[in-house]
Scaffold this active site. Structure first.
Site, short mmCIF file in Angstrom:
data_model
loop_
_atom_site.label_atom_id
_atom_site.label_comp_id
_atom_site.label_asym_id
_atom_site.label_seq_id
_atom_site.Cartn_x
_atom_site.Cartn_y
_atom_site.Cartn_z
N LYS A 94 41.19 48.65 35.58
CA LYS A 94 42.17 49.00 36.49
C LYS A 94 42.45 50.16 37.00
O LYS A 94 43.30 51.01 36.17
CB LYS A 94 43.45 48.70 36.67
CG LYS A 94 43.52 47.07 36.15
CD LYS A 94 45.13 46.34 36.35
CE LYS A 94 45.02 45.19 35.89
NZ LYS A 94 45.13 44.18 35.24
O1 LIG Z 1 47.91 41.05 39.61
C1 LIG Z 1 47.54 40.97 38.40
C2 LIG Z 1 45.80 42.00 37.76
C3 LIG Z 1 45.57 41.55 36.51
N1 LIG Z 1 46.01 40.34 36.09
C4 LIG Z 1 45.33 40.11 34.76
O2 LIG Z 1 44.74 39.19 34.80
C5 LIG Z 1 45.03 37.91 34.08
C6 LIG Z 1 45.57 37.24 33.77
O3 LIG Z 1 46.31 36.23 32.34
P1 LIG Z 1 46.85 35.03 32.06
O4 LIG Z 1 46.42 34.32 31.02
O5 LIG Z 1 45.52 33.85 32.78
O6 LIG Z 1 47.83 35.08 32.94
C7 LIG Z 1 44.94 38.79 33.46
O7 LIG Z 1 44.02 40.20 32.11
C8 LIG Z 1 46.02 40.70 33.21
O8 LIG Z 1 45.86 41.62 32.88
C9 LIG Z 1 47.51 39.43 36.18
O9 LIG Z 1 47.61 39.21 35.03
N2 LIG Z 1 47.79 40.32 37.38
#
Ligand SMILES: O=c1ccn([C@@H]2O[C@H](COP(=O)(O)O)[C@@H](O)[C@H]2O)c(=O)[nH]1
Length: 277
Positions: A94
């Site tokens: 990001k």
């Molecule tokens: O909008 C967003 C952008 C990035 N993320 C990232 O994706 C994963 C989600 O992890 P989970 O454990 O499946 O919830 C994590 O790295 C976030 O920083 C997001 O969730 N939403």
């Protein structure tokens, strides 16, 4: 490096559009791994070995490595080298800054000779505008994944703000479409925002969407597919914690595989229903 056509081919071959998120948290990995010289890498290696035939992408989140300083970066570099070449490698960093600085971020994650990493794709925050994104696009063949409508509760603070020409997230997509085409740009859209997918497809009919938010955040894979899937699939759906922490015992890799298999099977059914495969 995976081109758009190669990505579509992988999706059809593996009958999956799963991205396994490598949010590798030293506090959550099995205790026995802490005996190893590089516990984060050891964990990732076993997760990758257990899931590589079920997914088409891996997404290490930079925060989980950078928080350890030099040793974390070493784990990230080793992980990036270990990622299978038939999977899209996404660094969820990001980033985005003035052009000169974005160029340094791009070098860090895209240029193996600079910092040892050669990811296929990076997540980029578009808030600073075109000069903050162009330096990433300057790396030929690499994907830039722009935050459009995030899964976070806080997305309402800015992303839904009315611009007079629709909500801000729409403007982000329309503007970014002028920087490069669907063979270079993807958009992040949270699975928790599935009702917005129909609208998003008006502005991004062909772009792949990176969709985090199923699993631990409770988004619905079914809804995402119903409103967001295209004839070429057009989706890369991420799950991190629900897969990689399915167990924190000796069987963690097998448990991760079982969880990934469940998601892959749902994905296969959705791909068949939409006529993609
Ligand atoms: O909008 C967003 C952008 C990035 N993320 C990232 O994706 C994963 C989600 O992890 P989970 O454990 O499946 O919830 C994590 O790295 C976030 O920083 C997001 O969730 N939403």
């Amino acid at each position: 490096m995976l081109s758009r056509q190669q990505l579509i081919q992988q999706i059809k071959q593996k009958k999956s559009f799963l991205c396994v998120g490598l949010d590798t948290d030293i506090e959550k990995i099995p205790v026995f791994l802490k005996e190893y010289p590089d516990p984060l890498f050891e964990f990732n290696k076993r997760i990758i070995d257990a899931t590589r035939d079920l997914c088409i992408a891996y997404k290490p989140n930079a925060a989980f490595y950078e928080r350890h300083g030099v040793t974390g970066l070493q784990s990230l570099i080793k992980t990036s080298e270990y990622l299978p070449k038939d999977c899209l490698s996404i660094i969820d960093a990001k980033r985005g800054d003035i052009g000169n600085t974005s160029g340094m971020y791009a070098k860090t994650f895209f240029d193996k000779e600079a910092a040892g990493m050669d990811f296929d794709a990076i997540t980029v925050a578009p808030y600073m505008g075109n000069d903050s994104v162009i330096p990433f696009l300057a790396f030929e063949g690499k994907w830039v994944i722009i935050l459009a409508l995030t899964s976070s509760v806080g997305s309402k603070d800015f992303q839904y703000l009315e611009t007079g020409n629709g909500p801000l997230y729409e403007t982000v997509i329309q503007k970014a479409n002028t920087w490069a085409g669907a063979d270079r740009i993807m958009y992040v859209v949270g699975a928790t925002k599935s009702t917005e997918f129909t609208n998003i497809r008006k502005y991004a009919p062909d772009n792949f969407l990176l969709v985090p938010g199923i699993g631990a955040q409770g988004g619905s894979l079914k809804d995402v597919c119903q409103y967001g899937m295209t004839k070429e699939c057009g989706l890369i759906v991420n799950s991190s914690r629900a897969i990689i922490y399915a167990s924190n015992g000796e069987d963690f890799a097998e448990a991760a595989r079982a969880e990934a298999l469940k998601v892959q099977q749902q994905m296969q059914a959705e791909l068949e229903k939409a006529g993609v495969i």
